[in-house]
Design a protein around this motif. Structure first.
Motif, PDB file in Angstrom:
ATOM      1  N   ASN A   1     178.819   3.854  85.801  1.00  0.00           N
ATOM      2  CA  ASN A   1     179.027   5.049  87.245  1.00  0.00           C
ATOM      3  C   ASN A   1     177.783   5.175  87.326  1.00  0.00           C
ATOM      4  O   ASN A   1     177.621   6.640  87.458  1.00  0.00           O
ATOM      5  CB  ASN A   1     179.598   6.495  86.307  1.00  0.00           C
ATOM      6  CG  ASN A   1     180.989   5.639  86.321  1.00  0.00           C
ATOM      7  OD1 ASN A   1     182.344   4.680  86.478  1.00  0.00           O
ATOM      8  ND2 ASN A   1     181.362   6.447  84.237  1.00  0.00           N
ATOM      9  N   TRP A   2     176.757   4.675  87.414  1.00  0.00           N
ATOM     10  CA  TRP A   2     174.977   4.887  87.783  1.00  0.00           C
ATOM     11  C   TRP A   2     175.312   3.126  88.152  1.00  0.00           C
ATOM     12  O   TRP A   2     175.732   2.668  88.060  1.00  0.00           O
ATOM     13  CB  TRP A   2     174.202   5.240  86.811  1.00  0.00           C
ATOM     14  CG  TRP A   2     174.736   7.046  86.104  1.00  0.00           C
ATOM     15  CD1 TRP A   2     175.608   7.095  85.371  1.00  0.00           C
ATOM     16  CD2 TRP A   2     173.890   7.859  87.046  1.00  0.00           C
ATOM     17  NE1 TRP A   2     174.980   8.334  85.556  1.00  0.00           N
ATOM     18  CE2 TRP A   2     174.145   8.503  85.908  1.00  0.00           C
ATOM     19  CE3 TRP A   2     173.083   7.393  88.037  1.00  0.00           C
ATOM     20  CZ2 TRP A   2     174.004   9.982  86.225  1.00  0.00           C
ATOM     21  CZ3 TRP A   2     172.522   9.020  88.130  1.00  0.00           C
ATOM     22  CH2 TRP A   2     173.092  10.092  87.391  1.00  0.00           C
ATOM     23  N   SER A   3     174.076   3.154  89.729  1.00  0.00           N
ATOM     24  CA  SER A   3     173.430   2.469  89.583  1.00  0.00           C
ATOM     25  C   SER A   3     171.805   2.764  89.773  1.00  0.00           C
ATOM     26  O   SER A   3     171.284   4.470  89.644  1.00  0.00           O
ATOM     27  CB  SER A   3     173.510   2.466  91.700  1.00  0.00           C
ATOM     28  OG  SER A   3     172.741   3.457  92.253  1.00  0.00           O
ATOM     29  N   VAL A   4     170.475   1.508  89.232  1.00  0.00           N
ATOM     30  CA  VAL A   4     169.177   1.568  89.079  1.00  0.00           C
ATOM     31  C   VAL A   4     168.752   2.310  90.383  1.00  0.00           C
ATOM     32  O   VAL A   4     168.532   3.336  89.838  1.00  0.00           O
ATOM     33  CB  VAL A   4     168.900   0.427  88.961  1.00  0.00           C
ATOM     34  CG1 VAL A   4     167.251   1.157  89.033  1.00  0.00           C
ATOM     35  CG2 VAL A   4     169.438  -0.305  88.051  1.00  0.00           C
ATOM     36  N   LYS A   5     169.382   2.658  91.537  1.00  0.00           N
ATOM     37  CA  LYS A   5     168.352   3.205  92.907  1.00  0.00           C
ATOM     38  C   LYS A   5     168.690   4.540  92.437  1.00  0.00           C
ATOM     39  O   LYS A   5     167.915   5.356  92.801  1.00  0.00           O
ATOM     40  CB  LYS A   5     169.376   3.235  93.822  1.00  0.00           C
ATOM     41  CG  LYS A   5     168.410   1.355  94.352  1.00  0.00           C
ATOM     42  CD  LYS A   5     169.006   0.990  96.037  1.00  0.00           C
ATOM     43  CE  LYS A   5     168.802  -0.469  95.921  1.00  0.00           C
ATOM     44  NZ  LYS A   5     169.164  -0.765  97.280  1.00  0.00           N
ATOM     45  N   ARG A   6     170.273   4.856  91.640  1.00  0.00           N
ATOM     46  CA  ARG A   6     170.056   5.943  91.429  1.00  0.00           C
ATOM     47  C   ARG A   6     169.502   7.114  90.374  1.00  0.00           C
ATOM     48  O   ARG A   6     169.841   8.352  90.517  1.00  0.00           O
ATOM     49  CB  ARG A   6     171.871   6.646  91.298  1.00  0.00           C
ATOM     50  CG  ARG A   6     172.804   6.898  92.756  1.00  0.00           C
ATOM     51  CD  ARG A   6     174.335   6.360  92.719  1.00  0.00           C
ATOM     52  NE  ARG A   6     174.481   7.949  92.515  1.00  0.00           N
ATOM     53  CZ  ARG A   6     175.601   8.887  91.580  1.00  0.00           C
ATOM     54  NH1 ARG A   6     175.998   7.257  91.018  1.00  0.00           N
ATOM     55  NH2 ARG A   6     175.490   9.733  90.762  1.00  0.00           N
ATOM     56  N   LEU A   7     169.305   6.512  90.004  1.00  0.00           N
ATOM     57  CA  LEU A   7     168.565   7.642  88.698  1.00  0.00           C
ATOM     58  C   LEU A   7     167.349   7.841  88.919  1.00  0.00           C
ATOM     59  O   LEU A   7     166.077   7.346  89.776  1.00  0.00           O
ATOM     60  CB  LEU A   7     167.987   5.633  87.646  1.00  0.00           C
ATOM     61  CG  LEU A   7     169.224   4.827  86.669  1.00  0.00           C
ATOM     62  CD1 LEU A   7     168.729   3.794  85.944  1.00  0.00           C
ATOM     63  CD2 LEU A   7     170.284   6.205  86.054  1.00  0.00           C
ATOM     64  N   PRO A   8     167.076   9.006  87.824  1.00  0.00           N
ATOM     65  CA  PRO A   8     165.944   9.881  87.982  1.00  0.00           C
ATOM     66  C   PRO A   8     164.991   9.098  87.819  1.00  0.00           C
ATOM     67  O   PRO A   8     164.596   8.643  87.067  1.00  0.00           O
ATOM     68  CB  PRO A   8     166.419  11.082  87.110  1.00  0.00           C
ATOM     69  CG  PRO A   8     167.581  11.506  87.037  1.00  0.00           C
ATOM     70  CD  PRO A   8     168.037   9.964  87.235  1.00  0.00           C
ATOM     71  N   LEU A   9     163.939   9.213  88.481  1.00  0.00           N
ATOM     72  CA  LEU A   9     162.579   8.230  87.942  1.00  0.00           C
ATOM     73  C   LEU A   9     161.881   8.384  86.461  1.00  0.00           C
ATOM     74  O   LEU A   9     161.323   7.718  85.870  1.00  0.00           O
ATOM     75  CB  LEU A   9     161.489   9.205  89.104  1.00  0.00           C
ATOM     76  CG  LEU A   9     160.245   7.831  89.088  1.00  0.00           C
ATOM     77  CD1 LEU A   9     160.771   6.605  89.196  1.00  0.00           C
ATOM     78  CD2 LEU A   9     158.913   8.564  90.403  1.00  0.00           C
ATOM     79  N   VAL A  10     162.290   9.203  85.992  1.00  0.00           N
ATOM     80  CA  VAL A  10     161.613   9.885  84.715  1.00  0.00           C
ATOM     81  C   VAL A  10     162.109   8.684  83.736  1.00  0.00           C
ATOM     82  O   VAL A  10     162.134   8.249  82.969  1.00  0.00           O
ATOM     83  CB  VAL A  10     162.001  11.497  84.732  1.00  0.00           C
ATOM     84  CG1 VAL A  10     161.440  11.426  82.381  1.00  0.00           C
ATOM     85  CG2 VAL A  10     160.814  12.178  84.603  1.00  0.00           C
ATOM     86  N   GLU A  11     164.097   8.519  84.013  1.00  0.00           N
ATOM     87  CA  GLU A  11     164.874   7.786  83.137  1.00  0.00           C
ATOM     88  C   GLU A  11     164.574   5.960  83.565  1.00  0.00           C
ATOM     89  O   GLU A  11     164.514   5.497  82.396  1.00  0.00           O
ATOM     90  CB  GLU A  11     166.120   8.266  83.443  1.00  0.00           C
ATOM     91  CG  GLU A  11     165.918   9.605  82.454  1.00  0.00           C
ATOM     92  CD  GLU A  11     166.151  10.772  83.302  1.00  0.00           C
ATOM     93  OE1 GLU A  11     165.853  10.752  83.612  1.00  0.00           O
ATOM     94  OE2 GLU A  11     166.820  12.180  82.794  1.00  0.00           O
ATOM     95  N   LYS A  12     164.326   5.653  85.042  1.00  0.00           N
ATOM     96  CA  LYS A  12     164.766   4.761  84.985  1.00  0.00           C
ATOM     97  C   LYS A  12     163.178   4.093  84.606  1.00  0.00           C
ATOM     98  O   LYS A  12     163.542   2.939  84.144  1.00  0.00           O
ATOM     99  CB  LYS A  12     164.240   5.149  86.896  1.00  0.00           C
ATOM    100  CG  LYS A  12     164.333   3.788  87.415  1.00  0.00           C
ATOM    101  CD  LYS A  12     164.036   3.227  88.790  1.00  0.00           C
ATOM    102  CE  LYS A  12     164.780   4.082  89.294  1.00  0.00           C
ATOM    103  NZ  LYS A  12     164.492   4.475  90.784  1.00  0.00           N
ATOM    104  N   THR A  13     161.918   5.008  84.504  1.00  0.00           N
ATOM    105  CA  THR A  13     160.722   4.321  84.039  1.00  0.00           C
ATOM    106  C   THR A  13     160.787   4.159  82.133  1.00  0.00           C
ATOM    107  O   THR A  13     160.468   2.999  82.489  1.00  0.00           O
ATOM    108  CB  THR A  13     159.471   5.305  84.202  1.00  0.00           C
ATOM    109  OG1 THR A  13     159.116   5.607  86.340  1.00  0.00           O
ATOM    110  CG2 THR A  13     158.229   4.789  83.784  1.00  0.00           C
ATOM    111  N   LEU A  14     161.480   5.106  81.754  1.00  0.00           N
ATOM    112  CA  LEU A  14     161.170   4.739  80.523  1.00  0.00           C
ATOM    113  C   LEU A  14     162.395   3.610  79.892  1.00  0.00           C
ATOM    114  O   LEU A  14     161.803   2.917  79.643  1.00  0.00           O
ATOM    115  CB  LEU A  14     161.991   5.968  79.758  1.00  0.00           C
ATOM    116  CG  LEU A  14     161.108   7.548  80.098  1.00  0.00           C
ATOM    117  CD1 LEU A  14     161.479   8.412  79.701  1.00  0.00           C
ATOM    118  CD2 LEU A  14     159.591   6.780  79.213  1.00  0.00           C
TER     119      LEU A  14
END
Length: 126
Positions: free
Chosen positions: A65-78
């Motif tokens: 239920n998520w896409s990488v583009k929608r992830l918050p930047l903190v979580e995406k980077t980690l």
């Protein structure tokens, strides 16, 4: 520099590059100021940056239920950093990469960040 601190610095550089749209070397210089660089930090920064699409594709395969583009930047980077370590750094056990990402999420993310990162990364190890 200990690896935990190197990961923290790598996170800050990668985050700064995405937020401020600056060159990686400028972000590294700004972050380190008078401190010497660290080979492990450099490996993480350059590796994550160079393999960003590969990492995002792998992360996307394990999101619900998520896409990488929608992830918050903190979580995406980690997540990118942890997946890079799990796939490309032979001397780091997967569980160490996961634990380090969770610990950094507790510092830089919100109260749900660590659980979210743990959930995504745990799916990748199964």
């Amino acid at each position: 520099m200990k690896r935990h601190l190197a990961r923290e610095k790598a996170f800050q550089v990668l985050f700064q590059v995405d937020v401020n749209d600056i060159e990686m070397e400028e972000a590294i210089d700004h972050l380190l100021e008078e401190t010497d660089s660290d080979a492990f930090m450099e490996q993480l920064v350059h590796g994550v940056f160079d393999k960003k699409q590969e990492l995002d594709d792998k992360i996307a395969d394990h999101l619900e239920n998520w896409s990488v583009k929608r992830l918050p930047l903190v979580e995406k980077t980690l997540l990118r950093m942890a997946v890079y370590e799990m796939d490309h750094v032979d001397d780091v056990p997967d569980q160490v990469a996961i634990n380090e990402a969770i610990e950094l999420a507790k510092v830089f993310g919100d109260e749900k960040s660590g659980k979210f990162i743990n959930g995504v990364l745990s799916k990748m190890t199964k």
